[in-house]
Structures are given as structure tokens and as C-alpha cells.
Scaffold this active site. Structure first.
Site, PDB file in Angstrom:
ATOM      1  N   ARG A  47     110.724 -44.456  43.863  1.00 53.18           N
ATOM      2  CA  ARG A  47     111.742 -43.669  43.137  1.00 53.18           C
ATOM      3  C   ARG A  47     112.321 -44.434  41.934  1.00 53.18           C
ATOM      4  O   ARG A  47     113.509 -44.329  41.619  1.00 53.18           O
ATOM      5  CB  ARG A  47     112.891 -43.252  44.083  1.00 53.18           C
ATOM      6  CG  ARG A  47     112.471 -42.370  45.221  1.00 53.18           C
ATOM      7  CD  ARG A  47     111.997 -40.997  44.769  1.00 53.18           C
ATOM      8  NE  ARG A  47     111.500 -40.249  45.908  1.00 53.18           N
ATOM      9  CZ  ARG A  47     110.216 -40.239  46.312  1.00 53.18           C
ATOM     10  NH1 ARG A  47     109.292 -40.894  45.601  1.00 53.18           N
ATOM     11  NH2 ARG A  47     109.842 -39.564  47.365  1.00 53.18           N
TER      12      ARG A  47
ATOM     13  N   SER B 146     116.911 -34.940  48.797  1.00 53.33           N
ATOM     14  CA  SER B 146     117.395 -36.062  49.618  1.00 53.33           C
ATOM     15  C   SER B 146     118.472 -36.824  48.863  1.00 53.33           C
ATOM     16  O   SER B 146     118.297 -37.146  47.689  1.00 53.33           O
ATOM     17  CB  SER B 146     116.257 -37.031  49.923  1.00 53.33           C
ATOM     18  OG  SER B 146     115.275 -36.355  50.660  1.00 53.33           O
TER      19      SER B 146
ATOM     20  N   GLU C 113     119.578 -41.761  46.018  1.00 54.86           N
ATOM     21  CA  GLU C 113     118.425 -41.269  45.244  1.00 54.86           C
ATOM     22  C   GLU C 113     118.950 -40.317  44.165  1.00 54.86           C
ATOM     23  O   GLU C 113     118.455 -40.292  43.036  1.00 54.86           O
ATOM     24  CB  GLU C 113     117.448 -40.544  46.183  1.00 54.86           C
ATOM     25  CG  GLU C 113     116.234 -39.991  45.472  1.00 54.86           C
ATOM     26  CD  GLU C 113     115.128 -39.551  46.428  1.00 54.86           C
ATOM     27  OE1 GLU C 113     114.998 -40.123  47.538  1.00 54.86           O
ATOM     28  OE2 GLU C 113     114.397 -38.607  46.054  1.00 54.86           O
TER      29      GLU C 113
HETATM   30  C1  LIG Z   1     114.960 -28.609  47.120  1.00 54.73           C
HETATM   31  C2  LIG Z   1     114.657 -29.944  46.510  1.00 54.73           C
HETATM   32  C3  LIG Z   1     113.577 -30.680  46.986  1.00 54.73           C
HETATM   33  C4  LIG Z   1     113.261 -31.932  46.424  1.00 54.73           C
HETATM   34  N1  LIG Z   1     112.191 -32.644  46.925  1.00 54.73           N
HETATM   35  C5  LIG Z   1     111.865 -33.826  46.347  1.00 54.73           C
HETATM   36  C6  LIG Z   1     110.744 -34.581  46.836  1.00 54.73           C
HETATM   37  O1  LIG Z   1     110.065 -34.201  47.776  1.00 54.73           O
HETATM   38  N2  LIG Z   1     110.447 -35.754  46.216  1.00 54.73           N
HETATM   39  C7  LIG Z   1     111.175 -36.220  45.162  1.00 54.73           C
HETATM   40  O2  LIG Z   1     110.837 -37.305  44.630  1.00 54.73           O
HETATM   41  N3  LIG Z   1     112.247 -35.538  44.680  1.00 54.73           N
HETATM   42  C8  LIG Z   1     112.605 -34.354  45.250  1.00 54.73           C
HETATM   43  N4  LIG Z   1     113.683 -33.652  44.773  1.00 54.73           N
HETATM   44  C9  LIG Z   1     114.466 -34.169  43.625  1.00 54.73           C
HETATM   45  C10 LIG Z   1     113.997 -33.620  42.259  1.00 54.73           C
HETATM   46  O3  LIG Z   1     113.235 -32.455  42.408  1.00 54.73           O
HETATM   47  C11 LIG Z   1     113.147 -34.656  41.528  1.00 54.73           C
HETATM   48  O4  LIG Z   1     113.883 -35.843  41.351  1.00 54.73           O
HETATM   49  C12 LIG Z   1     112.681 -34.147  40.157  1.00 54.73           C
HETATM   50  O5  LIG Z   1     111.724 -35.026  39.650  1.00 54.73           O
HETATM   51  C13 LIG Z   1     113.846 -33.985  39.177  1.00 54.73           C
HETATM   52  O6  LIG Z   1     113.351 -33.411  37.984  1.00 54.73           O
HETATM   53  P1  LIG Z   1     114.346 -32.735  36.947  1.00 54.73           P
HETATM   54  O7  LIG Z   1     113.579 -32.246  35.797  1.00 54.73           O
HETATM   55  O8  LIG Z   1     115.207 -31.732  37.643  1.00 54.73           O
HETATM   56  O9  LIG Z   1     115.223 -34.003  36.505  1.00 54.73           O
HETATM   57  P2  LIG Z   1     116.799 -34.036  36.273  1.00 54.73           P
HETATM   58  O10 LIG Z   1     117.472 -33.909  37.602  1.00 54.73           O
HETATM   59  O11 LIG Z   1     117.207 -33.091  35.219  1.00 54.73           O
HETATM   60  O12 LIG Z   1     116.987 -35.523  35.741  1.00 54.73           O
HETATM   61  C14 LIG Z   1     116.736 -36.625  36.582  1.00 54.73           C
HETATM   62  C15 LIG Z   1     116.783 -37.896  35.716  1.00 54.73           C
HETATM   63  O13 LIG Z   1     115.664 -37.912  34.853  1.00 54.73           O
HETATM   64  C16 LIG Z   1     116.085 -38.140  33.505  1.00 54.73           C
HETATM   65  N5  LIG Z   1     115.166 -37.389  32.644  1.00 54.73           N
HETATM   66  C17 LIG Z   1     114.848 -36.071  32.741  1.00 54.73           C
HETATM   67  N6  LIG Z   1     113.938 -35.753  31.777  1.00 54.73           N
HETATM   68  C18 LIG Z   1     113.687 -36.873  31.080  1.00 54.73           C
HETATM   69  C19 LIG Z   1     112.843 -37.190  29.979  1.00 54.73           C
HETATM   70  N7  LIG Z   1     112.083 -36.258  29.366  1.00 54.73           N
HETATM   71  N8  LIG Z   1     112.809 -38.463  29.539  1.00 54.73           N
HETATM   72  C20 LIG Z   1     113.587 -39.430  30.110  1.00 54.73           C
HETATM   73  N9  LIG Z   1     114.406 -39.190  31.154  1.00 54.73           N
HETATM   74  C21 LIG Z   1     114.460 -37.932  31.640  1.00 54.73           C
HETATM   75  C22 LIG Z   1     117.515 -37.600  33.454  1.00 54.73           C
HETATM   76  O14 LIG Z   1     118.295 -38.220  32.428  1.00 54.73           O
HETATM   77  C23 LIG Z   1     118.041 -37.970  34.831  1.00 54.73           C
HETATM   78  O15 LIG Z   1     118.542 -39.289  34.833  1.00 54.73           O
HETATM   79  C24 LIG Z   1     114.036 -32.426  45.348  1.00 54.73           C
HETATM   80  C25 LIG Z   1     115.131 -31.663  44.860  1.00 54.73           C
HETATM   81  C26 LIG Z   1     115.445 -30.447  45.437  1.00 54.73           C
HETATM   82  C27 LIG Z   1     116.593 -29.644  44.901  1.00 54.73           C
END
Ligand SMILES: Cc1cc2nc3c(=O)[nH]c(=O)nc-3n(C[C@H](O)[C@H](O)[C@H](O)COP(=O)(O)OP(=O)(O)OC[C@H]3O[C@@H](n4cnc5c(N)ncnc54)[C@H](O)[C@@H]3O)c2cc1C
Length: 312
Positions: A178, A229, A304
Site C-alpha cells: 500500500r 479497509s 490505510e
Molecule cells: C468498497 C471499497 C472497497 C475497497 N477495496 C480495496 C481493495 O481491495 N484493495 C485496495 O487496495 N483498496 C481498496 N479500497 C480503497 C480504494 O478503492 C483504493 O485505494 C483506490 O485505489 C482509490 O482510488 P481513488 O481514485 O478513489 O483515489 P482517491 O481516494 O481519490 O485518492 C487516494 C490518494 O491517491 C492520490 N491520487 C489520486 N490520483 C492521483 C494521481 N493521478 N496522481 C497522484 N496521486 C493521486 C490522492 O491525492 C490521494 O492521496 C476500497 C475502497 C472501497 C470504498
């Protein structure tokens, strides 16, 4: 709003024809549905627009942050002093010759897995059901079932803090559990390519359905406001990972509540917003969960989910 922010807003509108939103509630942009207003908010719909927003914010000296789907975030009750850039630059290109898929950083992980499957390519089944964008997934090295983005990433196209566009391989992204270098470097992911494996659409779909079914059994119902999580699974001195959910359950976390935030009854590593929670409720609940695990096991859980403070 300070002078730099006003200057940015004017310049951005002049350059793109789009007026930044003022005082946009961040609760609208996070799966947790928590967060106060951002001073300025823009949504960028192409990598070049994303680049322009970042470079203009830097030039104006405005604090900024790029977000994707908001599926891994806890915004502050006081919102965000500065500019929140929601990256909505989607788009994928499957390269059948090289067995890779090239995607803009706001491509949905779901579109990547399904897009590949529909064309008879696999290798991304483990990502099925992880919500959010490619940018968020690379930033946090998202994964499941023992695999993560670091296993499939071929190349990342980054915008450096100095404004240069560079292409790097996975080796220079310092991937760990992560974690990626994006967490410490302020580089922005513009696009990336990931490796695919030839497979029959039916086999890929069956594997994806299996992961989705497993998720449906573990996770809260779909409409629940939560960010996945809450804590990472700690790595013990012998190198083995321990499930944070198990440690929390054994420490009596099930059903704990602070204000509108509670520990999900079905799995102790999920904090859910089931009654209009504030960030303050969530942080207090998380602190109590950590305290219990530290007291019982001597293990310090790490978050996380990423807390975004209102001010630096
Ligand atoms: C129902 C559910 C299930 C999930 N299951 C998992 C799982 O199984 N495994 C897992 O790892 N995660 C899981 N997650 C967490 C989440 O889905 C992941 O962390 C996902 O990768 C977040 O993507 P996002 O676009 O929403 O990022 P955001 O939440 O919008 O941002 C996360 C971080 O990334 C940075 N960021 C975003 N885009 C960029 C970019 N283009 N360049 C640089 N930095 C950037 C942001 O500044 C922030 O710090 C889950 C979440 C939910 C709600």
C-alpha cells in the site's frame, strides 16, 4: 480565500473557460461522505487539463491536491484551504501487440478490468471490485488476494513537481505494501500502462465473478458510506502479515461507536459512516481501535485510509 487563490481562479478561467467552484463540499467527492468545503475545486477532463491545473496552481503558489474517485480518503470537517483537483481524465487504449493496456490516470479500475476481459485479456482479475481510478491505485499500490498494482504496472507517465513529464518503470516507484513513491514525491500520475495476459473472456469473467462474490460476503452493503479497509494489515517481525480485522475483533472493537461513526458489525476493519459522522468522530474512533490493539498485542496499527487535513 487568499490573494493567490483569487489569482489562480482568474487565470484558470481565462485559460480553460471553466470557473473553479468555490466552497465545494468535499463530502460529495468521498465514499465516506465526510468533509467540509474546499476553497476552490476544479474537475479536469483530460491529462493536459490536469497538467494545466497543477502547473497553474504551482505558479500561483496555491496549495493543491489531486484526487481520483475519493474511495480511500477522509476529508477534514473544515474542508481544504487551497485547490482540490478532481481528476476525471478517462480513456483506455488496448495494445494487443504488446499485451498492455494504456490508460489515462482517471480511468476507472473497473473499466480496465472489464475492458481487458471483453477483448480476451486477463491478468487484472484481482483488481475486480476495487473502486477508484488508476491514479489512486498506483499511488497506494492497491491490490487484493496477494497481488497489487506493482505486479502489473509496466510504465508510468508522471508530472514532476518541477513541471516535467517523465516516463518511469515500476522499479523507480518504490512500491511496497500500500505504498508508492507518489506518497512522498508530489509527482502526479498522468497515465500508465499495465501488463495483460491472453485469456478467454469466459475464464476471466469467471475469475472476476469469484473475487466479486468474495467481496460481497466480506464488505458492508453497497450503499454504505465507507472507504474500504481502514487499517493496513500489520507485518509481524517474522515477515508474516496479520489481518487487522482479526486483531481488532479480538480487541473488542466490534460495534464500537463514536458519534455517527461505527465499526461495521460484519468486519472490524471497516469504519462506516452510518449516522452523519464527522471526521472528528472517525479519528476518535480510529484512535480508540488502535489503542485497544496496542494494549492487547503491542502492535501499532497504521491507517490505510488517507486523512486530508484542511491546512498544511
Ligand atoms: C468498497 C471499497 C472497497 C475497497 N477495496 C480495496 C481493495 O481491495 N484493495 C485496495 O487496495 N483498496 C481498496 N479500497 C480503497 C480504494 O478503492 C483504493 O485505494 C483506490 O485505489 C482509490 O482510488 P481513488 O481514485 O478513489 O483515489 P482517491 O481516494 O481519490 O485518492 C487516494 C490518494 O491517491 C492520490 N491520487 C489520486 N490520483 C492521483 C494521481 N493521478 N496522481 C497522484 N496521486 C493521486 C490522492 O491525492 C490521494 O492521496 C476500497 C475502497 C472501497 C470504498
Amino acid at each position: 480565500m487568499d490573494e493567490q487563490a483569487v489569482e489562480f481562479a482568474r487565470a484558470y478561467e481565462r485559460e480553460t473557460g471553466k470557473r473553479p467552484l468555490r466552497d465545494e463540499p468535499l463530502s460529495r467527492h468521498a465514499s465516506f461522505r465526510i468533509g467540509g468545503p474546499a476553497d476552490l475545486f476544479v474537475e479536469t477532463s483530460s491529462p493536459s487539463e490536469l497538467m494545466a491545473a497543477v502547473l497553474m496552481a504551482r505558479a500561483a503558489g496555491v496549495r493543491y491536491r489531486v484526487i481520483g474517485g475519493g474511495f480511500n480518503l477522509l476529508f477534514d470537517d473544515d474542508g481544504y484551504r487551497g485547490l482540490m483537483i478532481r481528476n476525471a481524465a478517462r480513456g483506455l487504449k488496448l495494445q494487443t501487440g504488446t499485451g498492455t493496456i494504456e490508460a489515462a490516470s482517471a480511468a476507472a479500475i473497473d473499466d480496465l478490468t472489464r475492458g481487458a476481459a471483453e477483448r480476451g485479456w486477463g491478468g487484472l482479475e484481482f483488481l475486480a471490485g476495487i473502486p477508484g481510478t488508476l491514479g489512486g491505485a498506483v499511488y497506494g499500490n492497491a491490490g487484493a488476494f496477494g497481488r497489487a498494482m506493482c505486479d502489473v504496472l509496466v510504465e508510468a507517465n508522471l508530472l514532476t513537481p518541477e513541471g516535467a513529464e517523465v516516463r518511469v518503470g515500476p522499479g523507480s516507484l518504490e512500491f511496497a505494501y500500500r505504498h508508492s513513491r507518489l506518497k512522498t514525491s508530489s509527482d502526479i500520475l498522468l497515465s500508465a500502462s499495465v501488463r495483460l495476459l491472453p485469456a478467454s473472456s469466459e475464464a476471466v469473467r469467471a475469475a472476476m465473478d469469484e473475487s466479486l462474490a468474495l467481496r460481497a460476503r466480506r464488505h458492508p452493503p453497497r450503499a454504505t458510506a465507507y472507504p474500504g479497509s481502514f487499517f493496513k494489515n500489520p507485518v509481524l517481525p517474522d515477515g508474516c502479515k496479520q489481518a487487522a480485522g482479526f486483531l481488532l475483533e479480538q480487541s473488542g472493537a466490534r460495534g464500537l461507536r463514536v458519534g455517527g461513526a461505527s465499526v461495521f458489525q460484519g468486519h472490524c476493519n471497516f469504519i462506516i459512516n452510518d449516522a452523519g459522522a464527522s471526521a472528528r468522530d472517525v479519528l476518535a474512533l480510529a484512535a480508540e481501535m488502535k489503542r485497544r490493539v496496542l494494549e492487547k498485542y503491542g502492535i501499532a496499527l497504521e491507517e490505510e485510509v488517507i486523512f486530508v487535513p484542511a491546512s498544511a
